[in-house]
Write a protein that holds these residues in place. Structure first.
Motif, short mmCIF file in Angstrom:
data_model
loop_
_atom_site.label_atom_id
_atom_site.label_comp_id
_atom_site.label_asym_id
_atom_site.label_seq_id
_atom_site.Cartn_x
_atom_site.Cartn_y
_atom_site.Cartn_z
N GLY B 244 37.43 39.79 35.87
CA GLY B 244 38.54 40.44 35.19
C GLY B 244 38.26 41.93 34.99
O GLY B 244 37.11 42.37 35.02
N ASP B 245 39.34 42.67 34.77
CA ASP B 245 39.22 44.13 34.68
C ASP B 245 38.30 44.58 33.53
O ASP B 245 37.49 45.48 33.70
CB ASP B 245 40.61 44.76 34.48
CG ASP B 245 41.37 44.83 35.80
OD1 ASP B 245 40.93 44.18 36.77
OD2 ASP B 245 42.40 45.52 35.85
N ALA B 246 38.48 43.95 32.35
CA ALA B 246 37.72 44.41 31.18
C ALA B 246 36.23 44.26 31.42
O ALA B 246 35.44 45.18 31.13
CB ALA B 246 38.14 43.62 29.95
N LYS B 247 35.85 43.13 31.97
CA LYS B 247 34.42 42.88 32.21
C LYS B 247 33.92 43.80 33.33
O LYS B 247 32.81 44.35 33.23
CB LYS B 247 34.24 41.42 32.60
CG LYS B 247 32.84 40.90 32.52
CD LYS B 247 32.32 41.01 31.11
CE LYS B 247 30.94 40.47 30.97
NZ LYS B 247 30.92 39.01 31.05
N ALA B 248 34.72 43.95 34.37
CA ALA B 248 34.30 44.83 35.47
C ALA B 248 34.12 46.26 34.96
O ALA B 248 33.13 46.93 35.30
CB ALA B 248 35.34 44.78 36.60
N GLU B 249 35.05 46.70 34.13
CA GLU B 249 34.93 48.05 33.56
C GLU B 249 33.65 48.18 32.75
O GLU B 249 32.97 49.21 32.81
CB GLU B 249 36.11 48.33 32.63
CG GLU B 249 37.32 48.90 33.34
CD GLU B 249 38.42 49.26 32.36
OE1 GLU B 249 38.52 48.60 31.30
OE2 GLU B 249 39.19 50.18 32.66
N SER B 250 33.33 47.14 31.99
CA SER B 250 32.13 47.20 31.16
C SER B 250 30.87 47.31 32.01
O SER B 250 29.83 47.74 31.54
CB SER B 250 32.04 45.98 30.24
OG SER B 250 31.59 44.86 30.96
N MET B 251 30.98 46.91 33.28
CA MET B 251 29.83 47.03 34.18
C MET B 251 29.86 48.35 34.94
O MET B 251 29.06 48.58 35.84
CB MET B 251 29.82 45.87 35.18
CG MET B 251 29.61 44.51 34.56
SD MET B 251 29.48 43.27 35.87
CE MET B 251 29.89 41.77 34.98
N GLY B 252 30.83 49.19 34.66
CA GLY B 252 30.87 50.50 35.30
C GLY B 252 31.81 50.59 36.49
O GLY B 252 31.83 51.59 37.21
N VAL B 253 32.62 49.54 36.71
CA VAL B 253 33.56 49.55 37.84
C VAL B 253 34.87 50.19 37.39
O VAL B 253 35.28 50.01 36.24
CB VAL B 253 33.84 48.10 38.32
CG1 VAL B 253 34.84 48.08 39.46
CG2 VAL B 253 32.54 47.43 38.74
N ASN B 254 35.52 50.94 38.28
CA ASN B 254 36.85 51.47 37.99
C ASN B 254 37.87 50.57 38.72
O ASN B 254 38.14 50.77 39.90
CB ASN B 254 36.95 52.92 38.49
CG ASN B 254 38.31 53.53 38.20
OD1 ASN B 254 39.29 52.81 37.93
ND2 ASN B 254 38.39 54.85 38.24
N PRO B 255 38.42 49.58 38.03
CA PRO B 255 39.23 48.58 38.73
C PRO B 255 40.44 49.16 39.45
O PRO B 255 40.77 48.73 40.55
CB PRO B 255 39.67 47.62 37.61
CG PRO B 255 38.70 47.83 36.52
CD PRO B 255 38.30 49.26 36.60
N ARG B 256 41.10 50.13 38.84
CA ARG B 256 42.33 50.67 39.45
C ARG B 256 42.01 51.39 40.76
O ARG B 256 42.69 51.18 41.76
CB ARG B 256 43.01 51.63 38.48
CG ARG B 256 43.78 50.91 37.41
CD ARG B 256 44.82 51.79 36.81
NE ARG B 256 45.95 50.99 36.37
CZ ARG B 256 47.09 51.48 35.96
NH1 ARG B 256 47.28 52.77 35.94
NH2 ARG B 256 48.07 50.69 35.58
N ALA B 257 40.99 52.24 40.72
CA ALA B 257 40.63 52.99 41.93
C ALA B 257 40.17 52.04 43.02
O ALA B 257 40.54 52.18 44.19
CB ALA B 257 39.54 54.01 41.60
#
Lengths: 249, 356
Positions: B244-257
């Motif tokens: 999911g986006d929230a978890k991916a973001e917390s790992m440093g991923v930019n989901p939208r890009a």
């Protein structure tokens, strides 16, 4: 030693300001800071602002970091259906931003995180087969494996049984004391906050109501005005403060 | 927990299991490559003039050892078709795998998101009325129309997905809406087109490898080879997207890009595949699910595994399309739907572990 200080920090989703004008004293490595407040107070938003995921005014000053990725964040659990084992899931968090080749040191860090959270027995289990509480511990391991200087956990105990709650908070205490991590943890259990945290920030409607040493922050007045309950704080036989809730206002 | 020492304590059993899992996956990938080679040989052997597997292997590795007729049939006529099956299967499967990953939805694929339907509409415009969306040589009108409409569909879906409040579920619904819109437009074209043109459109939408030529194969292969490393370098980030986006973001991923970049890349793969061989459904759905069951979702294995599974399915489909009625090649799109879906259901229903 790592430090964190917020000065007039706000955070917004689009044009909607969710958190505003948050100013804190300088927190240091070795401290556990509780982020308190009712639901929708802005705790998760503030975490995301500190992590740089949200825009807003003010300054988030982080200094004295040693890690490549100084801040790790464990968001609230939203479930996971990925076909990955626990071991792979934690490794995945470790490997973000790195190349595809996994080094022995990466595996050692995964095992260290799993050991610290006492979930090595889950290593081979699929993440989708875990209970909510087990997933929450894996999520904590995913944050820990990044070897951060600042660890932020959003309601990490919400799905844990009492034994695991106490154990997890004990682990956080050790991480702060022995690795000198600065730990920010959102909690709903004020008793846990009193027992395990050094300082507390209380948010309500996106604003900071009060901030300081936990024992000074959690008072009968706070319980009444922010949490709408009546209660008192007493010292137990070992001198530790103990929260006694009497009822809802 | 609190009594455990803080110092690193190795968990050898965890590492041993992880290593054995890696080895198992490497062996599965090797087995898929071997199966692909066998399927390719069988595909080459089948046709109006039948050859033994020995003759095919001789023609592949020592072309001068077989007759000129066999050489011409195998290398010039059958090889582009057989290899195109591999490349198109791999492209559609990788496209489906990454659409499922970035949208975190098991139903996402070029087919279900309307990209194939958009391509079909573009092709139908060319086939029925000779309309070229951009001026081009007459023989390229159909594939270029198909390609352009596939890309337009992908960008339309992406543009809509950027609107505030749009979730990944909404994106899939948008894709389904696209399918219905393009199907309606296709029906409209068929209503106004001549009988001959309708037949051409219907045949095109069935999907057929007989449209393959060497230049088309090299172009499709080139794009696949270019896209794979671009996807592979995001391997860890893509795997994180499944949390999911929230978890991916917390790992440093930019989901939208990441979502935008991957959507462009996989649309390119899907568009090229559909543009050259027509609409071949379900590979983008079935290939990744089989790869997921066999290899899990670590992208280091899932990405090549999806490519190999898709290639294998289409290659086997090609063999079946030649075998059902001797002397007749049934359009591959029909075979993939008829054979692929029951096989897929069998796998999913008989697999003890969750595949999503």
């Amino acid at each position: 030693m790592v430090t964190l200080q917020l000065t007039r920090v706000s955070a917004r989703y689009g044009r909607q300001v969710i958190v505003q004008d948050i100013t804190t004293p300088r927190f240091e490595g070795g401290q556990i800071v509780a982020l308190l407040g009712p639901n929708a107070a802005g705790k998760s938003t503030l975490f995301r602002r500190i992590l740089g995921l949200l825009k807003g005014d003010g300054e988030v000053a982080i200094a004295g970091t040693r890690s490549e990725r100084p801040v790790a964040y464990m968001p609230q659990d939203t479930g996971a259906t990925a076909v990955l084992t626990v071991y792979e899931s934690v490794l995945l968090a470790r490997m973000q931003g790195r190349n595809l080749r996994v080094q022995n040191d990466d595996l050692a860090q995964v095992e260290r995180a799993l050991t610290e959270l006492n979930i090595t027995a889950l290593s081979d289990r699929d993440i989708g087969d875990l209970s909510g509480g087990q997933r929450q511990l894996v999520s904590a391991a995913q944050a820990l494996v990044q070897e951060p200087d600042i660890l932020m956990l959003d309601e990490p105990t919400s799905a844990l049984d009492l034994n695991r709650q106490v154990n997890l908070l004990g682990v956080l205490r050790r991480l702060a004391d022995e690795r000198h991590m600065l730990i920010l943890v959102a909690l709903h259990d004020l008793g846990h906050a009193l027992r395990y945290t050094d300082a507390a920030m209380v948010l309500e409607n996106g604003r900071l109501i009060t901030c300081g040493p936990t024992e000074e922050v959690i008072t009968p007045a706070l319980l009444r005005e922010v949490y709408r309950v009546t209660g008192r704080i007493e010292s137990c036989s070992r001198g530790q403060p103990q929260l006694i809730i009497e009822g809802a206002v | 927990m609190s009594t455990e020492p803080l110092a690193a304590e190795h968990a050898p059993e965890g590492r041993v299991f992880y290593r054995s899992q890696i080895l198992r996956r490497q062996l599965i990938l090797l087995a898929l490559v071997a199966a692909l080679f066998v399927s390719l040989c069988v595909d080459l052997a089948l046709g109006p003039a039948r050859y033994s597997l020995n003759e095919v292997i001789s023609a592949l590795f020592a072309p001068n050892s077989v007759s000129q007729q066999a050489r011409v049939i195998l290398w010039e006529i059958r090889m582009p078709t057989a290899l195109m099956a591999l490349v198109v299967g791999a492209s559609l499967s990788v496209a489906g795998a990454q659409m499922q990953t970035i949208l975190n939805n098991p139903l996402a694929s070029p087919f279900t998101l309307g990209i194939s339907a958009g391509a079909s509409f573009g092709a139908a415009l060319g086939l029925a009325f000779g309309v070229a969306i951009i001026p081009t040589a007459i023989e390229f009108v159909v594939p270029i129309n198909a390609f352009l409409m596939a890309m337009v569909t992908a960008f339309l879906i992406h543009a809509l997905s950027l609107k505030r409040g749009v979730t990944v579920e909404t994106i899939v619904l948008l894709g389904i809406a696209m399918v219905f819109i393009f199907n309606s437009l296709m029906a409209l074209i068929q209503f106004f087109a001549s009988q001959q043109a309708v037949a051409a459109v219907v045949f095109w939408t069935m999907g057929s490898l007989t449209k393959a030529t060497w230049p088309k194969f090299w172009l499709a292969l080139g794009i696949l080879i270019a896209v794979m490393p671009l996807l592979a370098r995001h391997g860890w980030a893509l795997t994180a997207m499944r949390f999911g986006d929230a978890k991916a973001e917390s790992m440093g991923v930019n989901p939208r890009a990441l979502r935008l970049e991957v959507l462009v890349l996989v649309s390119l793969l899907a568009a090229i595949a559909v543009a050259f061989v027509g609409t071949i459904g379900f590979i983008g759905l079935v290939g990744p699910h089989i790869a997921r069951i066999l290899l899990g979702e670590d992208q280091r294995f899932f990405l090549p595994g999806s490519a190999l599974c898709g290639a294998l399915i289409l290659s086997v489909g090609s063999v079946i399309s030649k075998s059902v009625i001797p002397g007749t090649i049934i359009p591959i799109g029909i075979i993939t739907s008829l054979v692929g879906i029951p096989f897929f259901l069998f796998l999913v229903l008989n697999h003890k572990k969750a595949s999503w």
